[in-house]
Design a protein around this motif. Sequence first.
Motif, PDB file in Angstrom:
ATOM      1  N   ILE A 171      54.228 -78.682  -6.224  1.00 27.10           N
ATOM      2  CA  ILE A 171      55.404 -79.562  -6.235  1.00 27.10           C
ATOM      3  C   ILE A 171      55.182 -80.728  -7.194  1.00 27.10           C
ATOM      4  N   ASN A 172      53.996 -81.320  -7.172  1.00 26.86           N
ATOM      5  CA  ASN A 172      53.719 -82.436  -8.083  1.00 26.86           C
ATOM      6  C   ASN A 172      53.809 -81.999  -9.541  1.00 26.86           C
ATOM      7  N   GLN A 173      53.272 -80.824  -9.866  1.00 32.10           N
ATOM      8  CA  GLN A 173      53.360 -80.318 -11.242  1.00 32.10           C
ATOM      9  C   GLN A 173      54.808 -80.065 -11.627  1.00 32.10           C
ATOM     10  N   LEU A 174      55.576 -79.504 -10.693  1.00 30.69           N
ATOM     11  CA  LEU A 174      56.994 -79.247 -10.959  1.00 30.69           C
ATOM     12  C   LEU A 174      57.734 -80.547 -11.223  1.00 30.69           C
ATOM     13  N   GLN A 175      57.479 -81.549 -10.410  1.00 30.61           N
ATOM     14  CA  GLN A 175      58.155 -82.823 -10.603  1.00 30.61           C
ATOM     15  C   GLN A 175      57.741 -83.491 -11.912  1.00 30.61           C
ATOM     16  N   THR A 176      56.490 -83.377 -12.279  1.00 29.39           N
ATOM     17  CA  THR A 176      56.030 -83.923 -13.553  1.00 29.39           C
ATOM     18  C   THR A 176      56.726 -83.218 -14.716  1.00 29.39           C
ATOM     19  N   LYS A 177      56.949 -81.939 -14.563  1.00 26.76           N
ATOM     20  CA  LYS A 177      57.560 -81.135 -15.612  1.00 26.76           C
ATOM     21  C   LYS A 177      59.059 -81.406 -15.749  1.00 26.76           C
ATOM     22  N   THR A 178      59.736 -81.758 -14.650  1.00 26.97           N
ATOM     23  CA  THR A 178      61.195 -81.855 -14.666  1.00 26.97           C
ATOM     24  C   THR A 178      61.758 -83.266 -14.563  1.00 26.97           C
ATOM     25  N   ILE A 179      61.050 -84.154 -13.916  1.00 25.75           N
ATOM     26  CA  ILE A 179      61.564 -85.519 -13.751  1.00 25.75           C
ATOM     27  C   ILE A 179      60.969 -86.360 -14.864  1.00 25.75           C
ATOM     28  N   ARG A 180      61.653 -86.335 -16.009  1.00 29.22           N
ATOM     29  CA  ARG A 180      61.124 -86.955 -17.218  1.00 29.22           C
ATOM     30  C   ARG A 180      62.126 -87.966 -17.769  1.00 29.22           C
ATOM     31  N   PRO A 181      61.937 -89.219 -17.429  1.00 28.47           N
ATOM     32  CA  PRO A 181      62.901 -90.225 -17.877  1.00 28.47           C
ATOM     33  C   PRO A 181      62.910 -90.438 -19.390  1.00 28.47           C
ATOM     34  N   GLU A 182      61.872 -89.983 -20.069  1.00 31.93           N
ATOM     35  CA  GLU A 182      61.772 -90.270 -21.504  1.00 31.93           C
ATOM     36  C   GLU A 182      62.596 -89.329 -22.388  1.00 31.93           C
ATOM     37  N   ASN A 183      63.254 -88.325 -21.813  1.00 31.41           N
ATOM     38  CA  ASN A 183      64.077 -87.464 -22.663  1.00 31.41           C
ATOM     39  C   ASN A 183      65.379 -87.103 -21.974  1.00 31.41           C
ATOM     40  N   ASP A 184      66.290 -86.534 -22.755  1.00 30.76           N
ATOM     41  CA  ASP A 184      67.612 -86.210 -22.207  1.00 30.76           C
ATOM     42  C   ASP A 184      67.805 -84.708 -21.998  1.00 30.76           C
ATOM     43  N   THR A 185      66.701 -83.975 -21.863  1.00 33.88           N
ATOM     44  CA  THR A 185      66.795 -82.550 -21.562  1.00 33.88           C
ATOM     45  C   THR A 185      67.294 -82.377 -20.131  1.00 33.88           C
ATOM     46  N   LEU A 186      68.184 -81.411 -19.934  1.00 27.75           N
ATOM     47  CA  LEU A 186      68.647 -81.056 -18.603  1.00 27.75           C
ATOM     48  C   LEU A 186      67.715 -79.972 -18.071  1.00 27.75           C
ATOM     49  N   TYR A 187      67.009 -80.281 -16.998  1.00 28.91           N
ATOM     50  CA  TYR A 187      66.107 -79.326 -16.372  1.00 28.91           C
ATOM     51  C   TYR A 187      66.825 -78.708 -15.179  1.00 28.91           C
ATOM     52  N   ILE A 188      66.923 -77.394 -15.188  1.00 29.10           N
ATOM     53  CA  ILE A 188      67.564 -76.662 -14.099  1.00 29.10           C
ATOM     54  C   ILE A 188      66.470 -75.898 -13.374  1.00 29.10           C
ATOM     55  N   VAL A 189      66.331 -76.189 -12.087  1.00 33.56           N
ATOM     56  CA  VAL A 189      65.287 -75.571 -11.274  1.00 33.56           C
ATOM     57  C   VAL A 189      65.970 -74.739 -10.195  1.00 33.56           C
ATOM     58  N   ASN A 190      65.636 -73.465 -10.163  1.00 34.51           N
ATOM     59  CA  ASN A 190      66.197 -72.572  -9.157  1.00 34.51           C
ATOM     60  C   ASN A 190      65.077 -72.041  -8.278  1.00 34.51           C
ATOM     61  N   PHE A 191      65.214 -72.249  -6.975  1.00 38.06           N
ATOM     62  CA  PHE A 191      64.256 -71.736  -6.000  1.00 38.06           C
ATOM     63  C   PHE A 191      64.790 -70.412  -5.470  1.00 38.06           C
ATOM     64  N   TRP A 192      63.965 -69.371  -5.515  1.00 32.47           N
ATOM     65  CA  TRP A 192      64.406 -68.022  -5.157  1.00 32.47           C
ATOM     66  C   TRP A 192      63.238 -67.206  -4.609  1.00 32.47           C
ATOM     67  N   ALA A 193      63.546 -66.025  -4.101  1.00 34.68           N
ATOM     68  CA  ALA A 193      62.510 -65.104  -3.624  1.00 34.68           C
ATOM     69  C   ALA A 193      62.983 -63.664  -3.863  1.00 34.68           C
ATOM     70  N   THR A 194      62.029 -62.759  -3.958  1.00 31.67           N
ATOM     71  CA  THR A 194      62.365 -61.354  -4.222  1.00 31.67           C
ATOM     72  C   THR A 194      63.059 -60.704  -3.032  1.00 31.67           C
ATOM     73  N   TRP A 195      62.914 -61.265  -1.844  1.00 34.71           N
ATOM     74  CA  TRP A 195      63.513 -60.707  -0.639  1.00 34.71           C
ATOM     75  C   TRP A 195      64.879 -61.312  -0.316  1.00 34.71           C
ATOM     76  N   CYS A 196      65.356 -62.204  -1.142  1.00 30.91           N
ATOM     77  CA  CYS A 196      66.608 -62.936  -0.915  1.00 30.91           C
ATOM     78  C   CYS A 196      67.724 -62.338  -1.771  1.00 30.91           C
ATOM     79  N   ALA A 197      68.634 -61.607  -1.141  1.00 30.57           N
ATOM     80  CA  ALA A 197      69.712 -60.937  -1.885  1.00 30.57           C
ATOM     81  C   ALA A 197      70.586 -61.912  -2.682  1.00 30.57           C
TER      82      ALA A 197
END
Length: 160
Positions: free
Chosen positions: A28-54
């Motif tokens: 989670i910390n690595q994910l937040q470091t990767k996506t919560i970046r105030p220094e740029n204007d990139t839109l980060y889209i994070v989707n949580f999913w699983a192979t068993w979830c239709a």
Amino acid sequence: MAHIYFLFLLFIFLFSTASSDKVEKITINQLQTKTIRPENDTLYIVNFWATWCAPCIAELPYFEHAAKTFADKRVKILLINLDFLSEEAKVLAFVKKKNLQNEVYQLNAADPNKWINQIDSNWDGAIPVTVFYKAGKKVFFREGDITQLELDQKIIIHTL
């Protein structure tokens, strides 16, 4: 000469597929470091999913389509798999079968009760979940499936 050309192509193919023989783990910390970046204007889209979830599986093509549609925009899509870490081979086979081109990670966080609130305090743990981050802030949260139209509209709104 054709034999050398064939060997060259074979080498390139083997080299390019060798790097995709595992799904990278992310905390989670690595994910937040990767996506919560105030220094740029990139839109980060994070989707949580699983192979068993239709519903998760049904919406994965929407994220693939969005990546192609908005390739000229500052948009980065991360697909965060929630299968057990011990099921890496299953996840990798799924990623290859579906030919997922977005970045796919397996979440390395055992107890959801300890990290779900870090994503959103309103999240009750159901998936799929989609979160947008821009300029260091969460700008969209959706628990439940999302349509292609809604995904595209939200991307447009947040990339203007």
